[in-house]
Motif scaffolding. Sequence first.
Motif, short mmCIF file in Angstrom:
data_model
loop_
_atom_site.label_atom_id
_atom_site.label_comp_id
_atom_site.label_asym_id
_atom_site.label_seq_id
_atom_site.Cartn_x
_atom_site.Cartn_y
_atom_site.Cartn_z
N MET A 259 54.47 2.12 -13.31
CA MET A 259 53.43 1.58 -12.45
C MET A 259 52.27 1.01 -13.26
SD MET A 259 53.24 4.30 -9.27
CE MET A 259 53.06 5.77 -10.30
N GLU A 260 51.92 1.68 -14.34
CA GLU A 260 50.79 1.24 -15.16
C GLU A 260 51.04 -0.12 -15.80
OE1 GLU A 260 47.93 3.44 -18.36
OE2 GLU A 260 50.08 3.49 -18.77
N GLN A 261 52.29 -0.37 -16.21
CA GLN A 261 52.60 -1.59 -16.94
C GLN A 261 53.05 -2.74 -16.05
OE1 GLN A 261 55.23 -0.81 -20.24
NE2 GLN A 261 54.11 1.03 -20.85
N ASP A 262 53.51 -2.44 -14.84
CA ASP A 262 54.02 -3.52 -13.99
C ASP A 262 53.19 -3.70 -12.73
OD1 ASP A 262 55.68 -5.48 -12.91
OD2 ASP A 262 56.95 -4.01 -11.93
N ALA A 263 53.18 -2.72 -11.86
CA ALA A 263 52.53 -2.89 -10.55
C ALA A 263 51.00 -2.89 -10.66
CB ALA A 263 52.98 -1.77 -9.61
N PHE A 264 50.44 -2.05 -11.52
CA PHE A 264 48.99 -1.92 -11.55
C PHE A 264 48.28 -3.19 -12.02
CE2 PHE A 264 45.00 -0.35 -13.61
CZ PHE A 264 44.38 0.05 -12.45
N PRO A 265 48.75 -3.89 -13.07
CA PRO A 265 48.08 -5.16 -13.42
C PRO A 265 48.11 -6.18 -12.28
CG PRO A 265 49.47 -4.41 -15.23
CD PRO A 265 49.78 -3.53 -14.06
N ARG A 266 49.22 -6.25 -11.54
CA ARG A 266 49.28 -7.17 -10.41
C ARG A 266 48.35 -6.73 -9.29
NH1 ARG A 266 53.69 -6.75 -8.02
NH2 ARG A 266 54.82 -5.21 -9.26
N PHE A 267 48.21 -5.44 -9.12
CA PHE A 267 47.27 -4.91 -8.13
C PHE A 267 45.84 -5.31 -8.47
CE2 PHE A 267 44.34 -1.28 -7.35
CZ PHE A 267 44.23 -1.40 -5.98
N LEU A 268 45.47 -5.19 -9.74
CA LEU A 268 44.12 -5.58 -10.14
C LEU A 268 43.90 -7.08 -9.95
CD1 LEU A 268 43.38 -3.50 -13.38
CD2 LEU A 268 42.56 -3.10 -11.05
N ARG A 269 44.91 -7.88 -10.30
CA ARG A 269 44.75 -9.33 -10.09
C ARG A 269 44.56 -9.66 -8.62
NH1 ARG A 269 48.72 -9.72 -14.24
NH2 ARG A 269 50.39 -9.86 -12.69
N ALA A 270 45.27 -8.94 -7.75
CA ALA A 270 45.19 -9.22 -6.32
C ALA A 270 43.87 -8.76 -5.71
CB ALA A 270 46.37 -8.56 -5.60
N LYS A 271 43.36 -7.61 -6.15
CA LYS A 271 42.20 -7.01 -5.49
C LYS A 271 40.88 -7.22 -6.22
CE LYS A 271 44.34 -5.72 -1.96
NZ LYS A 271 44.04 -6.46 -0.71
N ALA A 272 40.93 -7.41 -7.54
CA ALA A 272 39.69 -7.62 -8.28
C ALA A 272 39.33 -9.10 -8.36
CB ALA A 272 39.80 -7.04 -9.69
N PHE A 273 40.30 -10.00 -8.10
CA PHE A 273 40.03 -11.43 -8.18
C PHE A 273 40.30 -12.14 -6.85
CE2 PHE A 273 41.01 -9.99 -12.45
CZ PHE A 273 39.97 -10.52 -13.18
N GLY A 274 40.65 -11.41 -5.83
CA GLY A 274 40.87 -11.97 -4.51
C GLY A 274 40.59 -10.94 -3.44
N ASN A 275 40.48 -11.41 -2.20
CA ASN A 275 40.19 -10.46 -1.12
C ASN A 275 41.07 -10.70 0.11
OD1 ASN A 275 39.04 -12.87 -0.27
ND2 ASN A 275 37.20 -11.91 0.58
N LEU A 276 42.18 -11.44 -0.08
CA LEU A 276 43.08 -11.70 1.03
C LEU A 276 44.45 -11.10 0.77
CD1 LEU A 276 42.33 -15.48 1.76
CD2 LEU A 276 41.38 -13.48 2.93
N THR A 277 45.12 -10.70 1.84
CA THR A 277 46.51 -10.26 1.73
C THR A 277 47.41 -11.50 1.78
OG1 THR A 277 46.67 -10.01 4.13
CG2 THR A 277 45.99 -8.06 2.85
N PRO A 278 48.65 -11.40 1.29
CA PRO A 278 49.55 -12.56 1.31
C PRO A 278 49.75 -13.15 2.71
CG PRO A 278 50.42 -10.87 -0.14
CD PRO A 278 49.24 -10.26 0.54
N VAL A 279 49.86 -12.29 3.72
CA VAL A 279 50.06 -12.79 5.09
C VAL A 279 48.84 -13.59 5.54
CG1 VAL A 279 50.35 -12.12 7.49
CG2 VAL A 279 51.67 -10.97 5.71
N SER A 280 47.67 -13.07 5.30
CA SER A 280 46.45 -13.75 5.70
C SER A 280 46.30 -15.07 4.94
CB SER A 280 45.24 -12.86 5.43
OG SER A 280 44.04 -13.48 5.83
#
Length: 393
Positions: A259-280
């Motif tokens: 999780m630390e090496q794969d999912a977590f960096p993508r999570f930070l990119r999604a939530k620290a640099f954006g505020n929308l979900t993919p559906v929205s």
Amino acid sequence: MQDDWGTARKNRLPSFTEVLSRRTRPPVDLFMFYLFLQRESAEDILDFWLDVQQHENLCRAYFKDVRKSGRTIRDDWPQYWDYARRRGSIYGTVVGLNPSSAAAMQTKRSTASTGEVLTQQEKDNLAGLGERDATSPRPITPQDPFDAPRSNTPFSLSGRTPTLFNKRASRAPTIIPRSQAVSRQDLIRSAEHIFYKYLSPANNTIDGESHEIYLPPSLRIHSFPLSSEREPRSDQEHALMAQIPDMFHAQKEYCFRAMEQDAFPRFLRAKAFGNLTPVSALVRLIAGLIILWIGLATGFSLIFLDVHPKTKRFFLFIPFTLAILFLISHQYELDPILILFNQSESTPFRTLSIKEPYVKKLLIGRALWVSTLVAAGTVALTLIFWAVPGKRL
């Protein structure tokens, strides 16, 4: 305490350990990370990590109950004492094997949050979160069915089999019952639950959904020869039971690093640099294209019908502004209007307040950039359609 942690992160993003130990605030907290994995149908790996963390906390509670009763672990559970003394154990400090002050401090940190739970709205099975435990290497012998050596397989969730990560609501208990002392049968019951829920392909389905997680071959556990329905009887069963406390720690560490090496960096990119979900974001793309078509159709109509006065074309800035705002919001997955109200989406069209200081600063900066692009695009299109001379067809 959480305010002190937030102050220390004024100029950086949080680490994965800080997220798991609930030291962060929305939109980069544990609840949001769980929702992020749930959107990817990969939340089972986090559920497994949390359930193993709870299992280890249960084992610590058992050892502490033994010591509070005035007995020693060596007298109460000689098979485990011998196993831990020969091979090492993550509970070495708790049972009195590793008196090192550094190890004691790390164990104190990892157990300080035992019993912590999220709200029912956040997560039904988050309990006992802490930092990773101090691990003592222990050699593995082939005759131990529970043991599995550590693997050098790259820790990546990409390329996983989709059927191994089906979405579902967690059904794990939130806290460890403390109405009575923890027994060894409780430890077996906890380990049995984890094995059949996450590691046994034939028995880990609930409501027809699979909860098996991917593990490299060297970390897989293929059988669970003990039963929570009866006490161990033979010497072999007692020897196997001694492995229960440390049974899933290697697998837990693998999941942590995955999780630390794969999912977590993508999570930070999604939530620290954006505020929308993919559906929205997708809805904004569709709406932006439709509104842009309406604006262009209206603009060309005003030109080819040679409508006067010409200043009426300035009203085209309304559809052009909305269209460009939606299209650029989709591209950046960031809505500056939501940032203006300090909001970030948790699920499609449902928002929560942004409370992490550094993330708020990053999002405000990106919102200003998006707003600049929207203004420039709107002015350019409006002026172009205003400057074109009318010609009635």
